[in-house]
Design a protein around this motif. Sequence first.
Motif, PDB file in Angstrom:
ATOM      1  N   GLY A 410       0.820  -1.197   0.000  1.00  0.00           N
ATOM      2  CA  GLY A 410       0.000   0.000   0.000  1.00  0.00           C
ATOM      3  C   GLY A 410       0.852   1.244   0.000  1.00  0.00           C
ATOM      4  N   THR A 411       0.223   2.368   0.330  1.00  0.00           N
ATOM      5  CA  THR A 411       0.890   3.673   0.301  1.00  0.00           C
ATOM      6  C   THR A 411       0.803   4.316   1.675  1.00  0.00           C
ATOM      7  OG1 THR A 411       0.325   3.979  -2.027  1.00  0.00           O
ATOM      8  CG2 THR A 411       0.947   5.946  -0.775  1.00  0.00           C
ATOM      9  N   ILE A 412       1.933   4.794   2.149  1.00  0.00           N
ATOM     10  CA  ILE A 412       2.004   5.548   3.402  1.00  0.00           C
ATOM     11  C   ILE A 412       2.351   6.993   3.069  1.00  0.00           C
ATOM     12  CG2 ILE A 412       3.232   5.835   5.582  1.00  0.00           C
ATOM     13  CD1 ILE A 412       3.709   2.864   5.645  1.00  0.00           C
ATOM     14  N   VAL A 413       1.579   7.928   3.599  1.00  0.00           N
ATOM     15  CA  VAL A 413       1.811   9.359   3.371  1.00  0.00           C
ATOM     16  C   VAL A 413       2.254   9.986   4.688  1.00  0.00           C
ATOM     17  CG1 VAL A 413       0.818  11.551   2.667  1.00  0.00           C
ATOM     18  CG2 VAL A 413       0.097   9.439   1.532  1.00  0.00           C
ATOM     19  N   ILE A 414       3.436  10.604   4.682  1.00  0.00           N
ATOM     20  CA  ILE A 414       3.948  11.325   5.857  1.00  0.00           C
ATOM     21  C   ILE A 414       3.933  12.810   5.521  1.00  0.00           C
ATOM     22  CG2 ILE A 414       5.864  11.597   7.460  1.00  0.00           C
ATOM     23  CD1 ILE A 414       6.781   8.816   6.769  1.00  0.00           C
ATOM     24  N   SER A 415       3.119  13.575   6.207  1.00  0.00           N
ATOM     25  CA  SER A 415       2.970  15.008   5.922  1.00  0.00           C
ATOM     26  C   SER A 415       3.346  15.821   7.146  1.00  0.00           C
ATOM     27  CB  SER A 415       1.528  15.313   5.505  1.00  0.00           C
ATOM     28  OG  SER A 415       0.625  14.958   6.537  1.00  0.00           O
ATOM     29  N   SER A 416       3.745  17.054   6.900  1.00  0.00           N
ATOM     30  CA  SER A 416       4.123  17.962   7.992  1.00  0.00           C
ATOM     31  C   SER A 416       3.655  19.357   7.663  1.00  0.00           C
ATOM     32  CB  SER A 416       5.648  17.948   8.204  1.00  0.00           C
ATOM     33  OG  SER A 416       6.310  18.423   7.047  1.00  0.00           O
ATOM     34  N   GLY A 417       3.420  20.129   8.696  1.00  0.00           N
ATOM     35  CA  GLY A 417       2.979  21.505   8.499  1.00  0.00           C
ATOM     36  C   GLY A 417       2.819  22.218   9.820  1.00  0.00           C
ATOM     37  N   HIS A 418       2.123  23.346   9.766  1.00  0.00           N
ATOM     38  CA  HIS A 418       1.943  24.188  10.954  1.00  0.00           C
ATOM     39  C   HIS A 418       0.458  24.387  11.193  1.00  0.00           C
ATOM     40  CE1 HIS A 418       1.055  28.356  12.433  1.00  0.00           C
ATOM     41  NE2 HIS A 418       1.770  27.893  13.436  1.00  0.00           N
ATOM     42  N   VAL A 419       0.061  24.366  12.467  1.00  0.00           N
ATOM     43  CA  VAL A 419      -1.328  24.605  12.824  1.00  0.00           C
ATOM     44  C   VAL A 419      -1.352  25.467  14.077  1.00  0.00           C
ATOM     45  CG1 VAL A 419      -1.461  22.478  14.185  1.00  0.00           C
ATOM     46  CG2 VAL A 419      -3.556  23.529  13.325  1.00  0.00           C
ATOM     47  N   ALA A 420      -2.273  26.412  14.116  1.00  0.00           N
ATOM     48  CA  ALA A 420      -2.438  27.289  15.276  1.00  0.00           C
ATOM     49  C   ALA A 420      -3.703  26.871  16.017  1.00  0.00           C
ATOM     50  CB  ALA A 420      -2.522  28.751  14.845  1.00  0.00           C
ATOM     51  N   LEU A 421      -3.579  26.531  17.293  1.00  0.00           N
ATOM     52  CA  LEU A 421      -4.706  26.108  18.117  1.00  0.00           C
ATOM     53  C   LEU A 421      -5.102  27.242  19.050  1.00  0.00           C
ATOM     54  CD1 LEU A 421      -3.632  22.469  19.067  1.00  0.00           C
ATOM     55  CD2 LEU A 421      -5.009  23.236  17.136  1.00  0.00           C
ATOM     56  N   ASP A 422      -6.419  27.458  19.156  1.00  0.00           N
ATOM     57  CA  ASP A 422      -6.896  28.552  19.998  1.00  0.00           C
ATOM     58  C   ASP A 422      -8.259  28.164  20.559  1.00  0.00           C
ATOM     59  OD1 ASP A 422      -7.192  30.901  21.312  1.00  0.00           O
ATOM     60  OD2 ASP A 422      -7.767  32.069  19.555  1.00  0.00           O
ATOM     61  N   GLY A 423      -8.461  28.365  21.835  1.00  0.00           N
ATOM     62  CA  GLY A 423      -9.753  28.109  22.459  1.00  0.00           C
ATOM     63  C   GLY A 423     -10.113  26.648  22.465  1.00  0.00           C
ATOM     64  N   ALA A 430      -2.223  23.351  25.236  1.00  0.00           N
ATOM     65  CA  ALA A 430      -2.277  24.778  25.515  1.00  0.00           C
ATOM     66  C   ALA A 430      -2.413  25.528  24.190  1.00  0.00           C
ATOM     67  CB  ALA A 430      -1.012  25.223  26.249  1.00  0.00           C
ATOM     68  N   PRO A 431      -3.212  26.593  24.125  1.00  0.00           N
ATOM     69  CA  PRO A 431      -3.339  27.343  22.869  1.00  0.00           C
ATOM     70  C   PRO A 431      -1.978  27.851  22.400  1.00  0.00           C
ATOM     71  CG  PRO A 431      -5.014  28.004  24.458  1.00  0.00           C
ATOM     72  CD  PRO A 431      -4.063  27.120  25.199  1.00  0.00           C
ATOM     73  N   GLY A 432      -1.789  27.860  21.091  1.00  0.00           N
ATOM     74  CA  GLY A 432      -0.518  28.329  20.532  1.00  0.00           C
ATOM     75  C   GLY A 432      -0.234  27.695  19.191  1.00  0.00           C
ATOM     76  N   ASP A 433       1.010  27.828  18.744  1.00  0.00           N
ATOM     77  CA  ASP A 433       1.453  27.297  17.455  1.00  0.00           C
ATOM     78  C   ASP A 433       2.045  25.908  17.641  1.00  0.00           C
ATOM     79  OD1 ASP A 433       0.926  29.558  15.681  1.00  0.00           O
ATOM     80  OD2 ASP A 433       2.397  30.620  16.906  1.00  0.00           O
ATOM     81  N   TYR A 434       1.693  24.995  16.720  1.00  0.00           N
ATOM     82  CA  TYR A 434       2.143  23.609  16.805  1.00  0.00           C
ATOM     83  C   TYR A 434       2.635  23.127  15.445  1.00  0.00           C
ATOM     84  CZ  TYR A 434       0.065  23.210  21.432  1.00  0.00           C
ATOM     85  OH  TYR A 434      -0.230  23.377  22.759  1.00  0.00           O
ATOM     86  N   VAL A 435       3.615  22.239  15.498  1.00  0.00           N
ATOM     87  CA  VAL A 435       4.055  21.520  14.305  1.00  0.00           C
ATOM     88  C   VAL A 435       3.219  20.248  14.184  1.00  0.00           C
ATOM     89  CG1 VAL A 435       5.935  20.208  13.258  1.00  0.00           C
ATOM     90  CG2 VAL A 435       6.403  22.425  14.303  1.00  0.00           C
ATOM     91  N   ARG A 436       2.648  20.031  12.992  1.00  0.00           N
ATOM     92  CA  ARG A 436       1.807  18.863  12.744  1.00  0.00           C
ATOM     93  C   ARG A 436       2.588  17.859  11.887  1.00  0.00           C
ATOM     94  NH1 ARG A 436      -0.505  17.663   8.301  1.00  0.00           N
ATOM     95  NH2 ARG A 436      -0.287  19.790   7.530  1.00  0.00           N
ATOM     96  N   ILE A 437       2.755  16.639  12.410  1.00  0.00           N
ATOM     97  CA  ILE A 437       3.387  15.549  11.669  1.00  0.00           C
ATOM     98  C   ILE A 437       2.392  14.389  11.654  1.00  0.00           C
ATOM     99  CG2 ILE A 437       5.347  13.978  11.511  1.00  0.00           C
ATOM    100  CD1 ILE A 437       6.990  15.953  13.108  1.00  0.00           C
ATOM    101  N   ALA A 438       1.912  14.013  10.443  1.00  0.00           N
ATOM    102  CA  ALA A 438       0.863  13.006  10.305  1.00  0.00           C
ATOM    103  C   ALA A 438       1.362  11.842   9.465  1.00  0.00           C
ATOM    104  CB  ALA A 438      -0.387  13.617   9.670  1.00  0.00           C
ATOM    105  N   VAL A 439       0.956  10.624   9.863  1.00  0.00           N
ATOM    106  CA  VAL A 439       1.267   9.397   9.116  1.00  0.00           C
ATOM    107  C   VAL A 439      -0.060   8.753   8.743  1.00  0.00           C
ATOM    108  CG1 VAL A 439       2.385   7.142   9.170  1.00  0.00           C
ATOM    109  CG2 VAL A 439       3.450   9.074  10.336  1.00  0.00           C
ATOM    110  N   SER A 440      -0.328   8.608   7.418  1.00  0.00           N
ATOM    111  CA  SER A 440      -1.587   8.067   6.921  1.00  0.00           C
ATOM    112  C   SER A 440      -1.322   6.785   6.147  1.00  0.00           C
ATOM    113  CB  SER A 440      -2.296   9.084   6.015  1.00  0.00           C
ATOM    114  OG  SER A 440      -2.493  10.314   6.684  1.00  0.00           O
ATOM    115  N   ASP A 441      -2.273   5.838   6.249  1.00  0.00           N
ATOM    116  CA  ASP A 441      -2.155   4.591   5.495  1.00  0.00           C
ATOM    117  C   ASP A 441      -3.474   4.290   4.808  1.00  0.00           C
ATOM    118  OD1 ASP A 441      -3.925   2.741   7.117  1.00  0.00           O
ATOM    119  OD2 ASP A 441      -2.507   3.314   8.693  1.00  0.00           O
TER     120      ASP A 441
END
Length: 652
Positions: A410-423, A430-441
Amino acid sequence: MSEHRITALKHRLSALDWRVALMIVVALLGTGVLTLLVVNQRDAAAQHQAALARQSQSYEVMVLSQSFAASMARAEATLGRYVVAGERAVGRDFVAEWQRAGGQLSLLERRVRDNSAQAERATRLRSAYDARGLELAEIARNTDRGRNVAAYAYYNEARRSPHLAALSRETGAIFDAERLLLNERAADARLTAAGAADETRNLVLFGALLAAGAIALGWLNVRAIRDRAAAAAEAEAQRARSEELQAAVAAATAGLQAEARERAAAEEKLRQVQKMEAVGQLTGGIAHDFNNMLAVVLGGIELAKRNLPNGADAALRHIDNAAEGANRAAALTRQLLGFARSEALAPEAIEPTELIEGMSVLLDRTLGDGIRVETRSEGTQWKVWADRVQLENALLNLAVNARDAMDGRGTIVISSGHVALDGDDAADCAPGDYVRIAVSDTGTGMTREVMDRVFEPFFTTKPVGKGTGLGLSQIFGFVRQSGGEVQIESTVGEGTTVTMLLPCHAATAGTAPVIERIGPREGPHRALDILVVEDDPRVLTATLAALEELGHRPVACSDPLTAPRIVAGLRTLDLVMTDVLMPGQTGPEMVAALEPQLRSVAILYVTGYAGEGDEDRFAGRPVLRKPFTLAGLEQALADAIAFQALADAAAD
């Protein structure tokens, strides 16, 4: 029909009536027993899950309190270095550490808000944190403006601040209170499980007695109604009901046997974990010995390289190849120490895209030819502050789980990016800026029941012998200790996506002040009189040769117990360079015993095996890891001299 026969028939019918009534009562009692068994098992499971959840919360509060204390200590130490060195890069690190401690405190407040006593302690801790922040901010501002004298004065005064003592006191109080609460919750869980087991056993015994009584009554009924067809039919029906009751009891017994098998499987997993811990201890000891040997090898290679005559290009190539192999062996040894949890963590600013690309070869070799790996990045420059080895291990574990879910294709997708969490979007973060690292299958996906238990220690859907059930729980612990969160999205038959949200490194945020980077600190320019304490004769010889090559005057000591006599005979002594683990006496113990003789003498610890807890024994002094290069040795000597100068200035 005679009167006598009529009377006898009435007697038989009366006997039949009370037997039938008794059978009905037995059946009702059996039904009640089965109902109680089902209700008891359901309540026991619910109470057990609730107890585990409360214990998990207590563990998390204890980890957060310790992490907060560690971040505060690092922030205080970083500010001290900033005051002395005046480097703006160090000041930026202080801001990062202080903000990280604030985030951990916010998460701690969330965790204890349902406990009024702990919430009150967290409120006092927040007040002490804010007050301490104002004190340290004043020190940092004076250092930024070049007011070194004022900064030194504020720094010395801040060491005696009551807010610093309040931070330590309230953090310890939260930890101690939660530890007591954890013990109470663990005892409640054990009592709940024991009580449920006792109730189940009693109900099973009672059900067995009911079944025996039903069988006896059925036999009596058969004898009583042999002469009547209608009575025989009733007896047959009664026998059928009795068999149903026996089947129900047998089903309940089978359920208990299944629970016993599950308990045995859990005990087997526990033995496997203990075996892994033993392997980890063995691995740490082996890695320690390898570090000593590699210290000799790398030291000899560097010295040989420095003393090569001009034109010895062929020999130089061979030496470079040997050095590369030794450095790879040293990297492998560090990984072994990380597995054994005997190597102190080394957090650093990590760019996720660079990390994922660097793991491409390792992922291809690990996952096999049937798996295609795709990487996607938003091109963000946000970074995360974490231990690189632990983050790589987390990604590798997620990729292996994805491969297993797709049965090797099959195919594994590893993605990364930035997400801001608030409320409300922040959830447990805790609210703030986070690095998002996702592994999908594109695998089989997970049901809601599996997703609810996926982070439980020892829980696994893999066959026996194919997994320990610790991978996702370890990832969960690593991400939570880093101040982040793990999210799972899954659809049965379509696939699964596991997302790690890790706090962005504060130094890379767009609102952070721009500070010019200053070059690395240079080593000591003067020759130093150095006492080298090392029990391994080969490492001792290599270290002496390296120090002489750097222009220093080393004195050898192969036994820490003879160090006081050697120190007493030296005319001058600038620095003590000592191994940590030695027979008879450890390095920190030797330094503590020599303290009256080591006034204004710098200390440099050298070790190939040191756990995280050992950092307190070093009292903040520099630690040089084996194996080391000449450049690393020279920098460590400079750090030790600078640390001692700072300590002497603070004492004055």
